[in-house]
Motif scaffolding. Structure first.
Motif, PDB file in Angstrom:
ATOM      1  N   PHE A   1       0.838  -1.195   0.000  1.00  0.00           N
ATOM      2  CA  PHE A   1       0.000   0.000   0.000  1.00  0.00           C
ATOM      3  C   PHE A   1       0.880   1.255   0.000  1.00  0.00           C
ATOM      4  CE2 PHE A   1      -2.387  -3.463   1.699  1.00  0.00           C
ATOM      5  CZ  PHE A   1      -3.686  -3.290   1.243  1.00  0.00           C
TER       6      PHE A   1
ATOM      7  N   PHE B   1       1.181   5.458   0.776  1.00  0.00           N
ATOM      8  CA  PHE B   1       0.659   6.589   1.541  1.00  0.00           C
ATOM      9  C   PHE B   1       1.448   7.820   1.091  1.00  0.00           C
ATOM     10  CE2 PHE B   1       0.208   2.712   3.883  1.00  0.00           C
ATOM     11  CZ  PHE B   1      -1.072   2.758   4.418  1.00  0.00           C
TER      12      PHE B   1
ATOM     13  N   THR C   1      -9.850   6.506  -2.033  1.00  0.00           N
ATOM     14  CA  THR C   1      -9.747   5.705  -0.807  1.00  0.00           C
ATOM     15  C   THR C   1      -8.917   4.444  -0.987  1.00  0.00           C
ATOM     16  OG1 THR C   1     -11.823   4.576  -1.357  1.00  0.00           O
ATOM     17  CG2 THR C   1     -11.970   6.556   0.030  1.00  0.00           C
ATOM     18  N   ASP C   2      -8.800   3.960  -2.203  1.00  0.00           N
ATOM     19  CA  ASP C   2      -8.083   2.699  -2.438  1.00  0.00           C
ATOM     20  C   ASP C   2      -6.611   3.011  -2.742  1.00  0.00           C
ATOM     21  OD1 ASP C   2      -7.180   0.194  -3.018  1.00  0.00           O
ATOM     22  OD2 ASP C   2      -8.762  -0.283  -4.480  1.00  0.00           O
ATOM     23  N   ASN C   3      -5.730   2.649  -1.826  1.00  0.00           N
ATOM     24  CA  ASN C   3      -4.307   2.946  -1.993  1.00  0.00           C
ATOM     25  C   ASN C   3      -3.459   1.694  -2.161  1.00  0.00           C
ATOM     26  OD1 ASN C   3      -4.778   2.222   0.712  1.00  0.00           O
ATOM     27  ND2 ASN C   3      -2.898   3.238   1.394  1.00  0.00           N
ATOM     28  N   SER C   4      -4.087   0.570  -2.492  1.00  0.00           N
ATOM     29  CA  SER C   4      -3.298  -0.644  -2.719  1.00  0.00           C
ATOM     30  C   SER C   4      -2.548  -0.530  -4.044  1.00  0.00           C
ATOM     31  CB  SER C   4      -4.195  -1.877  -2.736  1.00  0.00           C
ATOM     32  OG  SER C   4      -4.991  -1.898  -3.906  1.00  0.00           O
TER      33      SER C   4
ATOM     34  N   ASP D   1       0.982  -3.344   4.624  1.00  0.00           N
ATOM     35  CA  ASP D   1      -0.448  -3.309   4.913  1.00  0.00           C
ATOM     36  C   ASP D   1      -0.842  -1.894   5.299  1.00  0.00           C
ATOM     37  OD1 ASP D   1      -3.045  -4.160   5.365  1.00  0.00           O
ATOM     38  OD2 ASP D   1      -2.410  -5.979   6.414  1.00  0.00           O
ATOM     39  N   GLN D   2      -2.119  -1.685   5.593  1.00  0.00           N
ATOM     40  CA  GLN D   2      -2.564  -0.387   6.075  1.00  0.00           C
ATOM     41  C   GLN D   2      -1.907  -0.121   7.429  1.00  0.00           C
ATOM     42  OE1 GLN D   2      -4.154   1.590   4.258  1.00  0.00           O
ATOM     43  NE2 GLN D   2      -5.361   0.402   2.786  1.00  0.00           N
TER      44      GLN D   2
ATOM     45  N   LEU E   1      -9.039   5.817   7.857  1.00  0.00           N
ATOM     46  CA  LEU E   1      -8.619   6.806   6.873  1.00  0.00           C
ATOM     47  C   LEU E   1      -8.279   8.116   7.573  1.00  0.00           C
ATOM     48  CD1 LEU E   1      -8.444   7.236   3.733  1.00  0.00           C
ATOM     49  CD2 LEU E   1     -10.766   8.198   3.889  1.00  0.00           C
TER      50      LEU E   1
END
Length: 722
Positions: free
Chosen positions: A607, A609, A629-632, A682-683, A688
């Protein structure tokens, strides 16, 4: 934000001016660094000589680089091809030249030397290069073994490099840049010690380096200034060198430049048709080999009989006095002139006229006390009183001297004035007084700042004795400075992470050494305060500040961002108005910055950021946020292989529908904004993050982050008023 302490001017992989890609560091010094690079346009491999930023702004060093650039007018395979100087957007200046692959003659000397046959080949090749340079009225002035490269190791492909006299401060680079002398003096011609340089100096240097390359060691020129001056007046010791190389070296290195081979073409003719040696082969005691030291000396003196002088009843020889140190004679050239001409010193003619002594032209005197030796004095004096006073001063210091009574073109009070000057500087642990007629150069070293100020004032132009002119350079030489003495200063000024001392000498910083500081500070005021505090501590040592000015927000982030390596994720800046590239990342009020993140081909999972940390203390989360919202990595790739570009800040026109993030620069947040890209397995946050939050809250979130961070990449975006 941690920075590599070994970071150089450029880094491997840097592309300069969209043309030259750095692929190897060839050498680093105190003022410049040399790199190998490849043209992205033509594929040509070049060498780049780059000045450090502080010297790229110095007119003297720029003039030296320009002098080297002028070498491009020379077209010869034996002379390195120079192209031009270029300046990067950051203000760094570098010179582009041909890259020459192969060992230098200095390496050959370290390896034990070369054969006479190979050196004759080198001599021919280098001489041809000198012919080309001299034809353009360019004299190398610093010809030495490290400036001759054997391309691919072949003597027949020798190449002369480094026509610039700006030498770095690495140990062993014993070259003076100034009006008096330039050149590594083991190879410098005798006249170079007096600031006299023409093509015959290059001829001498070539002969001296050929001798060194045959013997596998530099010529022995003495252990102190007095010995250097004496030995430079003698032929080099070529015993054991086979013919015809011996005769060639003898003729190239005659101490008298008028008796030397006069031109490079004459050297080439001698190589083609040797005529034998005409140098006196009398045995000379050359002593033990001694490493190079730097010396500035007056011109050799010749003595002429005084016109119409009548002989005295009893010749008066100059008085000598000795101390604990070894005795040194006058310049060999002076001694030879006196003995050869049968000159003797005249006594008193009448009480009215006083004594008449031989004429000295030029009229010179050298008095010195080196750091590791006793005081010495030799040269000319106008009277017995001055002679006796000078010798007494030197004798009190445990030294010795040899002075010649002579007349010359000097002020009437010359003797008394020089006695006064020597008396004032004799309190110093290291000093020298060089007189050439009425021009005097005074140097000295002291560890007392008040004494330094007093003596420099005493010998200023306004206070120099009447009739004398010259300069005084009394420098402050502090003892070894422990690095621990500087640590409290760094700690007291650190407001943006730790400040580091780089390349700290094990025993501390010697006088004249370099103090290099690395790190970041939160403001220009802190940098100024830090620089001032360090300057007060280090005395005459050089201070190099590799310190970046950030801001409080970026400084806070530097302490909490993950300590992860770079993942090769590129951050690109563009202009929203026309979608053009903005490689500097510099924007003005009203501009619309566009930001792209380039995911490398080998980054396929995890992921991302992406956040922007601005000078106002705010953090803008560009990915993920409420709009994206999807940061994969898998989703961002959308099935694409290879490099994938992801836009995280858009042109205003593209964001008009409210589905994309865009912003403009206003005058409330001018300065540096850091864009960071974190790649994690991972997150890492609990939910969020808001699109905008304070630096403090984001710092707290980072400290509580979970999961494994694989990499962190960042870049600086700068905003300013038009």
């Amino acid at each position: 934000m941690n920075r590599d302490p070994n970071r150089g001017i450029f880094q491997i992989g840097d592309i300069l001016n969209n043309t030259y890609k750095i692929d190897q560091v060839l050498g680093r010094g105190g003022t410049s660094e040399v790199y190998r690079a490849k043209s992205e346009i033509s594929g040509r491999v070049v060498a780049l000589k780059a000045l450090r930023l502080e010297y790229s702004r110095n007119e003297d060093f720029l003039a030296l680089m320009t002098r080297e650039e002028e070498m491009r007018e020379i077209r010869h395979d034996a002379v390195v091809r120079y192209y031009d100087n270029q300046r990067t957007n950051a203000g760094l200046v570098y010179l582009v030249m041909d890259y020459v692959e192969g060992p230098g003659l200095d390496q050959k000397i370290k390896d034990g030397g070369m054969s006479a046959a190979d050196l004759l080949v080198v001599a021919r090749r280098v001489t041809e290069g000198l012919i080309a340079a001299h034809a353009k009225n360019i004299v190398h002035r610093d010809l030495s073994p490290d400036n001759i490269i054997l391309r691919h190791g072949k003597p027949s492909d020798a190449v002369i490099i480094d026509f610039g006299i700006a030498k770095d401060t690495n140990p062993g680079a014993e070259t003076i840049v100034g009006n008096e002398f330039a050149g590594k003096y083991a190879y410098a011609a005798p006249e170079q010690l007096n600031g006299q340089t023409d093509e015959r100096a290059d001829i001498y240097a070539l002969g001296a380096l050929l001798l060194a390359a045959f013997n596998g060691k530099p010529p022995n020129i003495g252990a102190n200034p007095m010995e250097v001056i004496q030995r430079k007046a003698l032929p080099l010791d070529t015993s054991g060198v086979p013919e015809p190389l011996k005769s060639l070296i003898d003729k190239m290195t005659h101490p008298d430049r008028e008796a030397r081979l006069q031109t490079a073409r004459a050297v080439l003719a001698e190589i083609d048709q040797p005529t034998g040696s005409d140098v006196d082969e009398a045995e000379i005691d050359f002593g033990d080999e001694t490493e190079e030291r730097t010396v500035i000396a007056p011109r050799p003196t010749t003595v002429k009989p005084a016109a119409k002088a009548e002989p005295a009843l009893t010749p008066a020889a100059p008085k000598k006095t000795g101390g604990n140190g070894a005795k040194y004679g006058i310049l060999a050239a002076l001694a030879a002139s006196v003995a050869g001409a049968g000159v003797f010193f005249f006594g008193y003619l009448t009480p009215v006229s006083g004594p008449v002594y031989p004429v000295a032209d030029p009229y010179t005197l050298v008095a010195a006390r080196p750091a590791d030796g006793s005081a010495q004095i030799f040269g000319n004096v106008p009277s017995e009183a001055a002679r006796d006073d000078m010798l007494a001063l030197v004798d009190e210091l445990g030294g010795s001297g040899d002075l010649t009574l002579s007349t010359g073109d000097i002020t009437p009070t010359w003797g008394e004035d020089i006695v006064q000057i020597i008396g004032q500087v004799s309190v110093l642990p290291e000093w020298s007084v060089l007189a050439d007629g009425n021009v005097v150069k005074i140097t000295g070293i002291t560890d007392d700042a008040a004494e330094q100020s007093r003596l420099n004032a005493a010998f200023s132009a306004a206070n120099m004795p009447a009739g004398l002119t010259g300069t005084a350079e009394i420098t402050l030489n502090l003892p070894i400075l422990p690095a621990s003495d500087l640590t409290p200063v760094l700690q007291s000024q650190a407001d943006c992470g730790a400040l580091q001392l780089v390349d700290t000498p094990p025993l501390g910083y010697p006088a004249g050494g370099q103090v290099l500081v690395l790190g970041q500070v939160a403001s220009a005021e802190t940098l100024s305060s830090l620089t001032g505090a360090l300057t007060d501590k280090i005395g005459d040592r050089d201070l190099v500040m590799n310190v970046e000015v950030l801001n409080p927000t970026l400084c806070l982030m530097s302490t909490v961002l993950p300590a992860a390596p770079s993942g090769g994720i590129a951050i690109k800046f563009l202009n929203g108005a026309d979608n053009s590239m903005n490689p500097k990342g510099q924007y003005l009020v009203g501009d619309n910055p566009v930001i792209d993140v380039v995911i490398p081909a080998d980054t396929t999972d995890g992921f991302l950021f992406v956040s922007a940390l601005d000078v106002s203390g705010n953090v803008f989360h560009l990915l993920p946020n409420i709009l994206i919202t999807d940061n994969s990595v898998a989703s961002l790739r959308a099935g694409q292989a290879g490099e994938v570009t992801v836009r995280v800040a858009y042109p205003l026109a593209d964001a008009a529908d409210g589905t994309k993030l865009a912003f403009t620069v206003d005058d409330t947040t001018l300065g540096k904004t850091q864009v960071v890209v974190i790649h994690a397995d991972d997150q890492i946050f609990d939910g969020l993050r808001p699109t905008t939050e304070s630096a403090d809250s984001f710092a707290a979130a980072l400290q509580n982050a979970v999961g494994t961070v694989q990499s962190l990449d960042s870049s600086i975006l700068t905003t300013a008023q038009p």
